[in-house]
Enzyme design. Structure first.
Site, PDB file in Angstrom:
ATOM      1  N   LYS A 204      46.970  42.947  20.202  1.00  0.00           N
ATOM      2  CA  LYS A 204      46.543  41.817  21.466  1.00  0.00           C
ATOM      3  C   LYS A 204      45.235  40.837  20.812  1.00  0.00           C
ATOM      4  O   LYS A 204      44.826  40.055  20.481  1.00  0.00           O
ATOM      5  CB  LYS A 204      45.083  42.808  23.219  1.00  0.00           C
ATOM      6  CG  LYS A 204      45.104  41.754  23.727  1.00  0.00           C
ATOM      7  CD  LYS A 204      44.524  42.584  24.422  1.00  0.00           C
ATOM      8  CE  LYS A 204      45.724  42.990  25.550  1.00  0.00           C
ATOM      9  NZ  LYS A 204      44.695  43.302  26.470  1.00  0.00           N
ATOM     10  N   GLU A 210      46.844  50.583  12.485  1.00  0.00           N
ATOM     11  CA  GLU A 210      47.820  50.966  12.111  1.00  0.00           C
ATOM     12  C   GLU A 210      49.377  50.297  11.907  1.00  0.00           C
ATOM     13  O   GLU A 210      50.041  49.747  10.764  1.00  0.00           O
ATOM     14  CB  GLU A 210      48.391  52.008  13.132  1.00  0.00           C
ATOM     15  CG  GLU A 210      47.877  53.624  12.950  1.00  0.00           C
ATOM     16  CD  GLU A 210      46.722  53.597  14.243  1.00  0.00           C
ATOM     17  OE1 GLU A 210      45.896  54.287  14.275  1.00  0.00           O
ATOM     18  OE2 GLU A 210      46.507  52.342  14.523  1.00  0.00           O
ATOM     19  N   GLY A 264      47.995  48.393  28.093  1.00  0.00           N
ATOM     20  CA  GLY A 264      48.812  48.685  26.452  1.00  0.00           C
ATOM     21  C   GLY A 264      50.087  49.434  27.568  1.00  0.00           C
ATOM     22  O   GLY A 264      51.852  49.211  27.496  1.00  0.00           O
ATOM     23  N   ARG A 265      49.537  50.524  28.238  1.00  0.00           N
ATOM     24  CA  ARG A 265      50.883  51.891  28.522  1.00  0.00           C
ATOM     25  C   ARG A 265      51.340  51.234  29.842  1.00  0.00           C
ATOM     26  O   ARG A 265      52.451  51.367  30.308  1.00  0.00           O
ATOM     27  CB  ARG A 265      51.064  52.688  29.076  1.00  0.00           C
ATOM     28  CG  ARG A 265      49.218  52.608  29.552  1.00  0.00           C
ATOM     29  CD  ARG A 265      48.178  54.403  29.699  1.00  0.00           C
ATOM     30  NE  ARG A 265      47.114  54.574  30.325  1.00  0.00           N
ATOM     31  CZ  ARG A 265      46.084  53.643  30.089  1.00  0.00           C
ATOM     32  NH1 ARG A 265      45.872  53.544  29.206  1.00  0.00           N
ATOM     33  NH2 ARG A 265      44.956  53.792  30.993  1.00  0.00           N
ATOM     34  N   GLU A 350      46.794  59.312  29.425  1.00  0.00           N
ATOM     35  CA  GLU A 350      46.159  58.475  28.567  1.00  0.00           C
ATOM     36  C   GLU A 350      46.005  57.533  30.215  1.00  0.00           C
ATOM     37  O   GLU A 350      44.865  57.094  30.234  1.00  0.00           O
ATOM     38  CB  GLU A 350      47.094  57.376  27.296  1.00  0.00           C
ATOM     39  CG  GLU A 350      45.638  56.248  27.198  1.00  0.00           C
ATOM     40  CD  GLU A 350      46.513  55.784  26.389  1.00  0.00           C
ATOM     41  OE1 GLU A 350      46.070  56.027  24.907  1.00  0.00           O
ATOM     42  OE2 GLU A 350      46.404  54.395  26.618  1.00  0.00           O
ATOM     43  N   HIS A 381      68.852  74.438  25.843  1.00  0.00           N
ATOM     44  CA  HIS A 381      69.355  75.135  24.607  1.00  0.00           C
ATOM     45  C   HIS A 381      68.466  75.142  23.795  1.00  0.00           C
ATOM     46  O   HIS A 381      68.102  75.474  22.799  1.00  0.00           O
ATOM     47  CB  HIS A 381      70.400  75.224  24.223  1.00  0.00           C
ATOM     48  CG  HIS A 381      72.025  74.890  24.472  1.00  0.00           C
ATOM     49  ND1 HIS A 381      72.647  76.019  24.968  1.00  0.00           N
ATOM     50  CD2 HIS A 381      72.578  73.897  25.476  1.00  0.00           C
ATOM     51  CE1 HIS A 381      73.688  76.059  25.422  1.00  0.00           C
ATOM     52  NE2 HIS A 381      73.451  74.633  26.041  1.00  0.00           N
ATOM     53  N   LYS A 501      39.626  56.567  16.033  1.00  0.00           N
ATOM     54  CA  LYS A 501      39.431  55.115  15.754  1.00  0.00           C
ATOM     55  C   LYS A 501      38.116  55.638  14.370  1.00  0.00           C
ATOM     56  O   LYS A 501      39.162  54.608  13.447  1.00  0.00           O
ATOM     57  CB  LYS A 501      39.689  54.510  16.509  1.00  0.00           C
ATOM     58  CG  LYS A 501      41.608  54.477  17.127  1.00  0.00           C
ATOM     59  CD  LYS A 501      41.140  52.872  18.266  1.00  0.00           C
ATOM     60  CE  LYS A 501      42.846  52.466  18.409  1.00  0.00           C
ATOM     61  NZ  LYS A 501      42.954  51.898  19.514  1.00  0.00           N
TER      62      LYS A 501
END
Length: 535
Positions: A204, A210, A264-265, A350, A381, A501
């Protein structure tokens, strides 16, 4: 928004105490209860009958939802109200799939035309890439899309692209880069030809550390092969920071924006979904949005007692705060949903991983459980041993699909039979007397006892289509919002990610400068040790 001590909460606590000695075997014997706890909407059937609660439990939970204003909250959310109080914003992801005829205002502005303008631009660009009209700097057709993002800019699109694999154009591969680890970058770019690669940078602000580190590395990869002038042809941006995007070399007409009321999510139905549209085409992406819209309408209009996201959220509250289970496992019995647990981890934890309410006061109950999981038969398993016989109880969501995209013999029947069997085994267990009657050696009986009484929910889709996946995603978005409302927290901010951050930026400067700032001894020692070993 105190919860503990209210009449509705006290009634639930008292009722829960009456079920202390009730086993799920007893509850499952009641056919009427099983039918009452099975509901459906938007092609998704939800079976709550293997939860450790009764019809009366749900009635009391719904009464709690009524006094907590859940219905009003859902309407306010979809109407553009400022439900994200700490950031003074709407949380209007539902507007991203609203029809053109809708009118939804944020601060007096109808946002629906803006939403559809972006969608139209995305459709036009996606179809140019897919039909070969948009080509690379050398004239080569685009054959690979590399998407660069992190968090909500990555988990949603990657999950949807993976889940809708049968609909992905085989002539257009999509790869994702999110981790700032160079190995992730190398994995994504290995074997690719820059001349045939389109790169999407999703940020944004165009400053996410990152994402921009990876974006500049990929930019260098393109420039080394094709020259500086190729950047504009091989990069597009999903951002609102036009000046930063231009400085990177991307033109405004290849920049797709979104709004601060899109978390964002919750953003996969926005321009963040561009790699999905490129992969499956605009028509299929519209089907995905239609499925989300159908669930939005159900969440807003259905009575609380038959409202799927409301009931799932209420069961989460019951399991987290009354049963005191600290985690929930998500087991999709569909390989294409392999990334769905990771998507839900961000969406739920979050959103609702908070310890203060909207007014800043400490919460009086536990909030979000830890969400985790893996594809179903693999899980059997790996960690199902613990879920069946371990000392920790975790509720389980099992997601099954009735019709397979890739029918191979009776594979789908075997797959779904395993899911149903796990739910039955978790609920009913196997008792010592039954083992003895079956002739099991007495020394082995304790090892082969299954206590049962372990809750699960089955969510069944008729098929894993774009429309059904859209409904499944929206179902969980509203599930999160309802649970947050019950707990009295702001589900739409995420201040918890900020401190790390800030500290990472400071520590990175110190690593580069060869200094150690004012840290605790452990942090200072780790910085020094890293510098020494790196050298």
């Amino acid at each position: 928004m105190t919860l503990v001590g209210t009449p509705a909460w006290s009634a639930l606590v008292d009722h829960h105490a009456t079920l202390a000695s009730t086993h799920l075997r007893d509850l499952l014997a009641d056919r009427a209860r099983v039918e009452a706890l099975s509901l459906e909407a938007s092609g998704i059937h939800v079976d709550l009958s293997r939860q450790r609660l009764t019809v009366e439990s749900l009635r009391l939970l719904v009464a709690l939802a009524e006094v907590r204003g859940v219905a009003d909250h859902l309407r306010a959310l979809q109407g553009g109200a400022t439900v994200n109080r700490t950031e003074a914003r709407a949380a209007l992801h539902t507007a991203l799939r609203a029809p053109r005829s809708a009118r939804i205002e944020v601060d007096g502005t109808d946002v629906v035309p803006e939403v559809h303008a972006v969608l139209d631009a995305m459709r036009a660009f996606a179809e140019r890439v897919r039909d070969g009209s948009h080509r690379g700097a050398t004239g080569s057709r685009i054959r690979t899309v590399v998407h660069i993002g992190i968090g909500g800019s990555h988990l949603g699109p990657e999950m949807v692209t993976t889940a809708l694999r049968p609909y992905v154009d085989p002539a257009l591969a999509v790869r994702y880069i999110s981790n700032v680890d160079g190995a992730d970058l190398r994995r994504a770019l290995t074997g690719l030809d820059p001349a045939e690669t389109l790169c999407i940078v999703a940020s944004k602000t165009f400053t996410t550390a990152e994402t921009m580190a990876n974006a500049h590395a990929v930019r260098a990869w393109v420039v080394d092969a094709l020259g500086e002038d190729a950047v504009g042809q091989h990069f597009v941006a999903v951002s609102t920071a036009l000046s930063e995007v231009a400085a990177f070399g991307i033109a405004p007409e290849r920049t797709f924006g979104f709004w601060d009321w899109v978390g964002g999510r919750f953003s996969v139905s926005s321009a963040i979904g561009l790699p999905v549209m490129l992969a499956i085409g605009a028509a299929r992406f519209d089907e995905f949005l239609a499925g989300m819209r159908a669930m939005d309408e159900h969440a807003a209009a259905a009575p609380l007692a038959t409202n799927l996201p409301v009931l799932l959220a209420l069961v989460d509250v019951w399991n987290t705060d009354l049963e005191e289970y600290g985690t929930r496992a998500v087991l999709p019995y569909a390989s294409d949903l392999a990334r769905f647990p990771a998507f839900l981890q961000q969406l739920e934890m979050e959103s609702n991983g908070k310890s203060v309410d909207e007014d800043g006061a400490p919460v009086t109950v536990a909030t979000s459980p830890i969400v985790w999981g893996a594809p179903g038969t693999d899980a059997q398993h790996a960690f199902l041993q613990l879920l069946h016989q371990g000392t920790v109880v975790a509720p389980v969501d099992l997601i099954v699909v009735a019709r397979a995209h890739d029918p191979v013999g009776d594979h789908q029947d075997v797959l779904v039979a395993n899911a149903i069997a796990q739910a039955e085994a978790l609920a009913r267990g196997r008792f010592a007397a039954e083992l003895a009657d079956a002739g099991v050696d007495a020394a082995l009986v304790p090892h082969r006892v299954f206590p049962g009484d372990r809750p699960s929910t089955i969510l069944m889709l008729d098929a894993l289509t774009p429309e059904r996946l859209g409904a499944l995603v929206a179902l969980h978005e509203h599930r999160v919002a309802v649970a947050g409302r019950i707990w009295g927290i702001d589900s739409f901010d995420q201040w918890g990610v900020e401190l790390g951050k800030v500290l990472a930026t400071r520590i990175l400067d110190e690593i580069r400068a060869g200094t150690t700032g004012d840290h605790d001894p452990a942090t200072a020692a780790t910085i020094s040790r890293y510098r020494a070993r790196r050298a």
